[in-house]
Structures are given as C-alpha cells and as structure tokens.
Design a protein around this motif. Structure first.
Motif, PDB file in Angstrom:
ATOM      1  N   LEU A  29      -6.178 -70.031 -11.977  1.00 27.94           N
ATOM      2  CA  LEU A  29      -6.699 -70.145 -10.093  1.00 27.94           C
ATOM      3  C   LEU A  29      -5.861 -68.932  -9.810  1.00 27.94           C
ATOM      4  N   GLN A  30      -6.974 -67.921  -8.859  1.00 30.54           N
ATOM      5  CA  GLN A  30      -6.056 -67.112  -8.196  1.00 30.54           C
ATOM      6  C   GLN A  30      -6.525 -67.203  -7.204  1.00 30.54           C
ATOM      7  N   PRO A  31      -5.066 -67.065  -6.397  1.00 27.28           N
ATOM      8  CA  PRO A  31      -5.195 -67.406  -4.602  1.00 27.28           C
ATOM      9  C   PRO A  31      -6.035 -66.521  -3.711  1.00 27.28           C
ATOM     10  N   GLY A  35     -12.237 -70.883  -8.823  1.00 28.79           N
ATOM     11  CA  GLY A  35     -12.022 -69.539 -10.040  1.00 28.79           C
ATOM     12  C   GLY A  35     -11.171 -69.440  -8.661  1.00 28.79           C
ATOM     13  N   GLN A  36     -10.367 -69.575  -7.743  1.00 32.87           N
ATOM     14  CA  GLN A  36     -10.021 -69.221  -6.478  1.00 32.87           C
ATOM     15  C   GLN A  36      -8.898 -70.096  -5.953  1.00 32.87           C
ATOM     16  N   VAL A  37      -8.151 -70.267  -5.115  1.00 34.02           N
ATOM     17  CA  VAL A  37      -7.263 -71.875  -4.801  1.00 34.02           C
ATOM     18  C   VAL A  37      -7.156 -71.460  -3.738  1.00 34.02           C
ATOM     19  N   PHE A  38      -7.464 -71.495  -2.142  1.00 33.44           N
ATOM     20  CA  PHE A  38      -7.163 -71.475  -1.307  1.00 33.44           C
ATOM     21  C   PHE A  38      -5.577 -72.384  -0.461  1.00 33.44           C
ATOM     22  N   ALA A  39      -4.745 -72.062  -0.094  1.00 30.16           N
ATOM     23  CA  ALA A  39      -3.887 -72.636   0.463  1.00 30.16           C
ATOM     24  C   ALA A  39      -3.491 -72.303   1.945  1.00 30.16           C
ATOM     25  N   VAL A  40      -3.510 -74.078   2.212  1.00 25.11           N
ATOM     26  CA  VAL A  40      -3.246 -74.503   3.934  1.00 25.11           C
ATOM     27  C   VAL A  40      -2.037 -74.889   4.258  1.00 25.11           C
ATOM     28  N   ARG A  41      -1.862 -74.012   5.368  1.00 19.72           N
ATOM     29  CA  ARG A  41      -0.086 -74.263   6.083  1.00 19.72           C
ATOM     30  C   ARG A  41      -0.626 -75.371   6.564  1.00 19.72           C
TER      31      ARG A  41
END
Length: 619
Positions: free
Chosen positions: A418-420, A387-393
């Motif tokens: 999916l929430q940040p 239910g979540q999304v990880f942002a990869v820089r």
C-alpha cells in the motif's frame, strides 16, 4: 519634647518618602501572615495532601521572610542616603552621632511596629476572602472556615519585630562612620561627566546577544543544560546594559545637535546620563527581581497549561478503557456507574492492532473504526481508497514523533504494498501516531504482533456529574479506566498549592521592585524641585514642564521593566522549546498583566511627583 517624640515627629513629617517603605513592608507582613494562617489552620492537619499544602506555605513564608530582610535593609539605606544633609544640620545644632543613630533606630522601629500591626490587621480583615479563594484554587475538600489565628499572629508579630530590630541595629552601626563635612555636602559632590567604556559596552551587547541567541535556538533537554550559562550571560549583560550601554546611548543622543537642541530634549537629556549611571544598580536589581517574578509565574502557569492541555488533546473522550481479563465486568461497571450518576454517553469499541515495521511497533486501523471514534468527538470522517494508506499524526505532543515513519509503506499478507496517501493530524484514535487503511485492505493485513480491546465513552448529557462517576469508579479499583477530566482535576489539586505559593511570591517580588523605583525617584525630588524652579524662571511653560517630567519619569520608571519583560519573554520562549509546546498565549497573559499593573503604578507615582514639582515652582 522628648527624644522619642522627636523621632516620632520625624517619621510623621516625612510621609512622602516613608510611604512606599511603609506600605511595601505592610504588604510583605500581610502576605507572610496569610501563609501563617494556612500553616496553623486546623482543617489542614492530618491529611497527606493538606500536609503538602502546609509545607509549601511554610517554605513560601520563609522565602518571603528572607527576602523581606534584604528589601527593608535596601529601603532603609536608600532613605538614609537622601537624609545626609539633614543629619549634618542636626550635628551642627549639637546632636551627637550616637543620638543620630538612636534616632534612626527609633524611627525604623516605629515604622516596623506599625507596619507589622497594619499587615496583621489587613490580613485578618481579608482572611475569610483569602481562605475562600484558596479553598477553590487549591481544590481542598475540607472547608477552610475562618478562625482566630492566635499562633499566626504571634509568629508574624514576633518574626517581623525581630527583623526590624536587627535591621535597625545594622543601619545604626553603619551610620557611625559618617563625618560632618560629608553629611553637610549631601549629594552635592561633583560626579563628573558619566562616560561609558567602549569595550564594556560592546561586551554587554555581546553577552545579551549570545544569551538570547542560545535561549531562542536550543530545544528539548538541551534547554536545561543551557539554563545556567544563559542566566549568567544575561545577568552580566543586564548589569553592563545599565552601567555602560545606557550611558553610551544617551551620550550619543546628546552629541546629535539636531536631536539634542529640539524643543525640550536638552532639559530631558542634560542629566539623564547622570540618572542612568546613579541608578544603574537599582535598575539592575529591579530588572533581575522582576524577571524572576515574570519567569516564575509564567513557568508555573505555562506548565499547568501544558499538562492539562496535553491530557485534553491526547484523551478527548470522557472515559476510556483498555480491555483486560475483567473486560466484561469492567464495561458493565462503567455503564452502571454512568447511569447511576445521570451521565448519558455515546460508546464505541474497537480492537487496536499493532504491527512490527522497521523495528518499531505501529498501530494500523481500518477506516470504519476511525470514523466511528472520530464521530464520537465531532471530527470529520475520512475515505481511504483501496491500495493507499493514510498516516495520522497524533494531535498532541510532538515529543518522540518519527516523521520518516509517516511516509512508510504497508505490505499486505498477499504481498501487495500500500502506497502512502494523505497525512493529517487527529486525536480520534488513542495516543500514538498510526495508519488507516480501507476496510477491504485491513482484512488482508498479516496477523498483528499485538491486539488490544479499546472502549471509549463520550458524555452527551449530565457532564457536571462526570467527576463523581470517575471517583466512584476509582473507589472500585478499576485502575485501567481513564477519565481525562478527573486526571486534570487531580493535577490541579496537586499543582494548586505550587501555583498559589508561586503567585504570592511573584507578587511580593514585583511590588518590591516597584518600591525600589519609587525610592530612587523620590530621593532626587528635592534636587528636581530646585532645578525645574530655576528653569521655569527662564521661560519654561507648564505644558513643556509636564512633557519633560512625563518623559523623564517614564524613562526612569520603565527602563528596567522593559528589560525585565524582554528577559521574561525570552525565558518563557525557551520554556516552550523545552516542552515543544507553544506558550505564547500564557506568556502574553502573564507579561501583559504585570505591564498593566506597572502602568497603573506609574500613573499614580507620576501624578504625585509632578504635583510636588509644580507646587515648588509656584512658591
């Protein structure tokens, strides 16, 4: 004694003042000769890469030759300025102005002849070491063996003899307008109390402040647009700094009685304003030349670091490959080549999926794929909740990033959004910023807009053979195979000549700037001897004398260098804003090395300068 012997004796008996002129000319000849050795080297002919090296060396030699002309001309002018009284006395004893011009012409030709011979001799002595150094720095495959550089010797000797001949004629021509009374008075003309124009002082501060502010705050491609205006502002501000601001500051200090009458400050500041005013043009020239040297070498060093660091950070794996129509054959060829070269490596494979989001193409990966590639380069794994999304820089360049996209949501095929979640930096996945979702949510994503197969190998043993493996794969025309170490090797091979040439030119500029300071300091040594001899009779102790000489010499020696260091630091900061890359370490290394060299040079010059003053007092 013949006239030629008289001219020769004049040179030999003025070793102190001629020393910096002779040694700087000798060093310049040696550097020019070094480039000529490369230009005529048989190992650098026929190959396109080596041809570029030769072209770079020829351009550098031309720059050094043109600069040498103005440097030697300025050096001779400074030297003749300090000998006006001597020329006047010679005229009183019956020497004509024509004979004085002939004497100066012969003196300069004698110095030029021996400086040229000395520079060529030193170049030959250190030729093998320089060729060996260049072979490694330039990454030239052919061995640069020592050879007898007949062509280089002829070119260097002929070029600099012509250069000294032209300058000798020019200086002799300038001398013809001098009058006897002007020569006899020498530098004893009253100059009056130096005064600074308040309007020009404020203007100088505004010019420097504006130039620095623009350089600090502009970023990206705007740095290139602002380059010319900033350079003009800083150059004008630097000239006003030495001609107006420094004189204004010294006068303000002299007007503070509690400061001026404290210990030996009166002796120190009594003629400092005269010195600053008289030496303003020299200080300005030294500051500009030194800034050019600092900025050029710092830029070359910083650019090389920027390019190589970007490759290392953006491509942490030893080998990477994006699948194509020949995927199976290429993967087999890579594994076979690594085995043949003795390179042991861990391998990982995944499918890169790209989706359209907000009109942009983004990469979404599943947790297990990320963790496998993170383990390959020693990065910590992640645990993405459902239910979540990880942002990869991307842990690489900041150019082209879209920070707003990092906070976006991801919609599954089922309509669930999916929430940040967490956002972090990593270079485990290739190139671009991306998202990571749990393995369960990954299976529920809609069909991707694009999908590519991606392989990575990380060497664990036999790393010293990676370049050989990369060259073999390159020979097999496997162009989609990327090796970060091999790409860095190619960049260094192409960049080496530029770095090598820039370093030499920067050193020549810096040595010349130091020589200018030497000339100006020793032009006033006779007057300083008389001044301190008189003051010593009034009770000045040797300790106080040493303190005054140290402070006075340090101010005159480091004033332009400190200004140049500030200019160089601002220039390199602006360069880091252009690339969005921190160049603090590179800037500190370049400026620190030059400052250390200048400090050593200062101690040497101060030792001999103080020694002469003390010897004059004891007489």
């Amino acid at each position: 004694m013949t006239f030629r012997q008289f001219a020769f004796n004049n040179v030999s008996r003025n070793k102190r003042l001629y020393a910096a002129y002779f040694l700087s000319s000798l060093f310049t000849v040696m550097v020019f000769f070094t480039f000529a050795i490369f230009a005529f080297h048989p190992a650098l002919s026929g190959d396109e890469m080596n041809g570029n090296v030769v072209k770079g060396m020829n351009v550098a030699a031309g720059i050094i030759y043109v600069f040498s002309f103005f440097f030697i001309l300025y050096s001779m002018s400074s030297f003749l300025q300090s000998r006006k009284k001597e020329f006047g006395l010679l005229m009183m004893h019956g020497m004509s102005m024509r004979q004085i011009r002939s004497m100066v012409f012969l003196e300069n030709m004698i110095i030029g002849f021996f400086a040229t011979l000395g520079g060529i001799t030193l170049g030959l002595v250190f030729a093998k070491a320089i060729l060996l150094l260049a072979q490694n720095v330039l990454i030239i495959e052919n061995e640069l063996n020592f050879y007898i550089p007949v062509g280089a010797v002829g070119l260097t000797f002929g070029s600099f003899i012509v250069l000294f001949f032209v300058i000798s004629l020019f200086v002799s021509y300038v001398l013809r307008s001098r009058k006897l009374i002007e020569l006899l008075k020498g530098d004893k003309k009253s100059k009056g109390e130096p005064k600074a124009n308040l309007l020009l002082t404020v203007l100088g501060i505004l010019l420097l402040g504006t130039g620095y502010t623009i350089a600090f705050f502009v970023k990206g491609v705007i740095v290139v647009v602002a380059l010319l205006p900033v350079v003009v502002l800083v150059i004008l501000g630097t000239y006003l700094f030495f001609t107006q601001i420094s004189v204004f500051a010294v006068r303000r200090l002299k007007n503070k009685e509690t400061w001026f009458w404290r210990k030996t400050n009166m002796i120190l500041f009594s003629d400092l304003s005269y010195r600053m005013k008289d030496n303003a043009r020299t200080f300005f020239l030294v500051a500009v030349i030194s800034t050019v040297a600092f900025s050029a070498i710092g830029t070359l060093f910083g650019l090389q670091t920027f390019l190589t660091a970007g490759i290392k950070t953006g491509n942490p794996n030893t080998f990477t490959y994006y699948g194509d129509a020949q995927e199976q054959q290429t993967v087999a060829a890579i594994n076979r080549t690594l085995q043949e070269e003795g390179v042991q490596a861990d391998q990982a494979h995944m499918f890169l999926r790209y989706y359209k989001m907000g009109g942009e193409r983004v990469q979404i990966s599943k947790e297990s794929d990320y963790n496998r590639f993170a383990a390959l380069i020693g990065k910590a794994p992640v645990d993405v909740p459902d239910g979540q999304v990880f942002a990869v820089r991307a842990d690489s360049f900041t150019i082209g990033r879209n920070p707003e996209r990092m906070d976006a949501t991801v919609e599954l095929a089922t309509g669930v959004v999916l929430q940040p979640g967490k956002m972090f930096s990593s270079n485990a996945l290739p190139f671009a910023d991306s998202y990571i979702v749990s393995d369960r949510d990954y299976e529920l994503l809609p069909a991707p807009a694009e999908e590519r197969s991606f392989y990575a190998w990380q060497a664990t043993d036999g790393k010293q053979h990676v370049l050989a493996a990369a060259e073999k794969l390159e020979a097999q025309m496997l162009h989609d195979v990327f090796c970060s170490e091999y790409r860095i090797y190619q960049i260094n091979k192409q960049y080496g000549p530029v770095m090598f040439v820039g370093l030499f030119i920067g050193i020549v500029f810096f040595v010349s700037a130091g020589s200018f300071l030497y000339f100006r300091l020793y032009m006033d040594v006779d007057g300083d001897k008389q001044k301190f001899k008189t003051i010593a009779r009034m009770g000045l102790s040797e300790k106080e004398l040493k303190q005054v000489l140290n402070r006075q010499t340090a101010i005159l020696f480091f004033a332009p260098i400190v200004v140049a260091l500030l200019h160089g630091a601002v220039a390199l900061t602006s360069l880091s804003h252009l690339f969005f890359y921190d160049l603090f370490r590179e800037s500190a290394v370049v400026l620190g090395v030059f400052l250390a060299i200048q400090i050593v040079y200062f101690f040497i010059v101060r030792f001999y300068y103080t020694k002469q003053i003390k010897a004059a007092i004891r007489m």
